[in-house]
Design a protein around this motif. Structure first.
Motif, PDB file in Angstrom:
ATOM      1  N   VAL A 117     -71.180 -58.954 -13.275  1.00  0.00           N
ATOM      2  CA  VAL A 117     -72.289 -58.428 -12.063  1.00  0.00           C
ATOM      3  C   VAL A 117     -71.622 -56.657 -11.437  1.00  0.00           C
ATOM      4  O   VAL A 117     -71.966 -55.986 -11.833  1.00  0.00           O
ATOM      5  N   GLU A 118     -70.153 -56.849 -11.324  1.00  0.00           N
ATOM      6  CA  GLU A 118     -69.562 -55.165 -11.353  1.00  0.00           C
ATOM      7  C   GLU A 118     -69.165 -54.702 -12.682  1.00  0.00           C
ATOM      8  O   GLU A 118     -69.491 -53.422 -12.543  1.00  0.00           O
ATOM      9  N   LEU A 119     -68.488 -55.035 -13.768  1.00  0.00           N
ATOM     10  CA  LEU A 119     -68.268 -54.945 -14.972  1.00  0.00           C
ATOM     11  C   LEU A 119     -70.909 -53.552 -15.694  1.00  0.00           C
ATOM     12  O   LEU A 119     -70.001 -52.821 -16.135  1.00  0.00           O
ATOM     13  N   ALA A 120     -71.193 -54.847 -14.778  1.00  0.00           N
ATOM     14  CA  ALA A 120     -72.671 -54.226 -14.746  1.00  0.00           C
ATOM     15  C   ALA A 120     -73.050 -52.723 -14.294  1.00  0.00           C
ATOM     16  O   ALA A 120     -73.452 -52.131 -14.703  1.00  0.00           O
ATOM     17  N   ARG A 121     -72.580 -53.088 -13.115  1.00  0.00           N
ATOM     18  CA  ARG A 121     -73.029 -52.261 -12.085  1.00  0.00           C
ATOM     19  C   ARG A 121     -72.178 -51.026 -12.450  1.00  0.00           C
ATOM     20  O   ARG A 121     -72.567 -49.992 -12.309  1.00  0.00           O
ATOM     21  N   GLU A 122     -71.305 -50.912 -12.966  1.00  0.00           N
ATOM     22  CA  GLU A 122     -70.567 -48.952 -13.417  1.00  0.00           C
ATOM     23  C   GLU A 122     -70.940 -49.295 -14.778  1.00  0.00           C
ATOM     24  O   GLU A 122     -70.137 -48.176 -14.687  1.00  0.00           O
ATOM     25  N   ARG A 123     -71.605 -50.122 -15.293  1.00  0.00           N
ATOM     26  CA  ARG A 123     -72.127 -49.303 -16.320  1.00  0.00           C
ATOM     27  C   ARG A 123     -70.890 -49.213 -18.463  1.00  0.00           C
ATOM     28  O   ARG A 123     -70.967 -48.249 -17.970  1.00  0.00           O
ATOM     29  N   ASN A 124     -69.942 -50.233 -17.777  1.00  0.00           N
ATOM     30  CA  ASN A 124     -69.367 -50.463 -18.270  1.00  0.00           C
ATOM     31  C   ASN A 124     -69.362 -50.361 -19.708  1.00  0.00           C
ATOM     32  O   ASN A 124     -70.569 -51.964 -20.212  1.00  0.00           O
ATOM     33  N   PRO A 125     -69.223 -49.535 -21.293  1.00  0.00           N
ATOM     34  CA  PRO A 125     -69.883 -49.455 -22.263  1.00  0.00           C
ATOM     35  C   PRO A 125     -69.470 -50.075 -23.229  1.00  0.00           C
ATOM     36  O   PRO A 125     -69.955 -51.071 -23.653  1.00  0.00           O
ATOM     37  N   GLY A 126     -68.015 -51.717 -22.612  1.00  0.00           N
ATOM     38  CA  GLY A 126     -67.884 -52.662 -23.451  1.00  0.00           C
ATOM     39  C   GLY A 126     -68.425 -53.387 -23.363  1.00  0.00           C
ATOM     40  O   GLY A 126     -69.018 -54.580 -24.362  1.00  0.00           O
ATOM     41  N   PHE A 127     -69.237 -54.034 -21.496  1.00  0.00           N
ATOM     42  CA  PHE A 127     -69.344 -54.942 -21.711  1.00  0.00           C
ATOM     43  C   PHE A 127     -71.604 -54.665 -21.809  1.00  0.00           C
ATOM     44  O   PHE A 127     -72.226 -55.678 -21.661  1.00  0.00           O
ATOM     45  N   ILE A 128     -72.158 -53.581 -21.861  1.00  0.00           N
ATOM     46  CA  ILE A 128     -73.418 -52.751 -21.419  1.00  0.00           C
ATOM     47  C   ILE A 128     -73.863 -53.334 -23.035  1.00  0.00           C
ATOM     48  O   ILE A 128     -74.921 -53.942 -23.395  1.00  0.00           O
ATOM     49  N   ALA A 129     -72.659 -53.081 -24.437  1.00  0.00           N
ATOM     50  CA  ALA A 129     -72.646 -53.426 -25.430  1.00  0.00           C
ATOM     51  C   ALA A 129     -72.788 -55.007 -25.775  1.00  0.00           C
ATOM     52  O   ALA A 129     -73.285 -55.348 -26.538  1.00  0.00           O
ATOM     53  N   VAL A 130     -71.976 -55.916 -24.976  1.00  0.00           N
ATOM     54  CA  VAL A 130     -71.898 -56.549 -24.583  1.00  0.00           C
ATOM     55  C   VAL A 130     -73.677 -57.591 -24.714  1.00  0.00           C
ATOM     56  O   VAL A 130     -73.639 -58.653 -25.085  1.00  0.00           O
TER      57      VAL A 130
END
Length: 196
Positions: free
Chosen positions: A50-63
Motif C-alpha cells: 500500500v505504501e509503494l502504491a501511495r508513494e506512486r513508486n514507478p517500479g511498483f506501478i509498472a508491476v
C-alpha cells in the motif's frame, strides 16, 4: 474423427467462461491501484505494498500494470479455451500448456496463502500484530480466490482436451503436463529464492 459438438451455453464450456470471468475480475484491482485508487487496500493488502502504491513508486506501478495485463491475458485464455479450434494442432497444445501452467501456478500460490495464513491464525507462525487483519484477507479471500481460478483453468483445460481429435490428444495432453510441471518448478524455485 468425431468431435463433441457444443453450444455456447454448453456445460463443457462453463469452466472456460468461469476462467475468463476470474481473469478479468482479478485484473480490475491491479488496474485500479495502478491508476492511483487505494480504497480498501490498507485492510486487504500488505502495508508495504500500500505504501509503494501511495508513494506512486514507478517500479511498483509498472508491476501493477504488468500483473493487471497478465490477469487480463488469463481472461483471454479462458475465452480461447471455449473457442472452436481456431489455431489447429499448435493451438491445442499451446492452450493446454498455458491453461495447465496457469492452473498449477494459481493453486500453488493460493494454497501457500491459505497454508501460511492458517499457521498464523493458529499461532504456529508469528507476525507483527498490525499484519493480522491483512493475514486474514490473504487466508480467507486472496488464497481461496487464487485456488478457485486455478481450478477453473484446470477444468477448462480438461473440457477443452475432450474436443481435441483423438489422434491429437496425446501431444496436447503432453503439452499440458509440461505447462503444469513448468509452473510447479517455477513456483518452487521462487519459493526457495524467497520470492512471493
Amino acid at each position: 474423427m468425431s468431435l463433441r459438438r457444443e453450444t455456447a451455453g454448453s456445460p463443457a464450456r462453463r469452466p472456460g467462461y468461469a476462467a475468463a470471468v476470474w481473469g478479468f475480475a482479478f485484473a480490475v484491482p491491479s488496474f485500479y491501484w495502478a491508476l492511483g485508487g487505494l480504497a480498501g487496500a490498507s485492510t486487504a493488502v500488505a502495508p508495504s505494498l500500500v505504501e509503494l502504491a501511495r508513494e506512486r513508486n514507478p517500479g511498483f506501478i509498472a508491476v501493477l500494470w504488468v500483473t493487471g495485463a497478465l490477469k487480463a491475458a488469463g481472461g483471454l485464455l479462458g475465452l480461447a479455451l471455449v473457442r472452436r479450434r481456431p489455431w489447429g494442432r499448435a493451438g491445442d497444445r499451446l492452450l493446454q500448456l498455458s491453461a495447465w501452467g496457469a492452473a498449477v501456478l494459481l493453486v500453488w500460490h493460493g494454497a501457500l496463502f491459505v497454508g501460511q495464513g492458517l499457521l498464523v491464525q493458529a499461532g504456529v507462525v508469528g507476525v507483527d500484530p498490525e499484519l493480522l487483519p491483512v493475514s486474514r484477507w490473504y487466508t480467507y479471500l486472496w488464497g481461496p480466490w487464487f485456488v478457485a481460478g486455478g481450478i477453473a483453468f484446470a477444468l477448462a483445460a480438461r473440457s477443452r482436451l475432450r474436443t481435441v481429435p483423438a489422434d491429437e490428444r496425446r501431444p496436447a495432453r503432453t503439452a499440458g503436463v509440461v505447462g503444469g510441471l513448468g509452473a510447479l518448478l517455477l513456483s518452487a524455485g521462487a519459493l526457495a529464492a524467497g520470492i512471493g
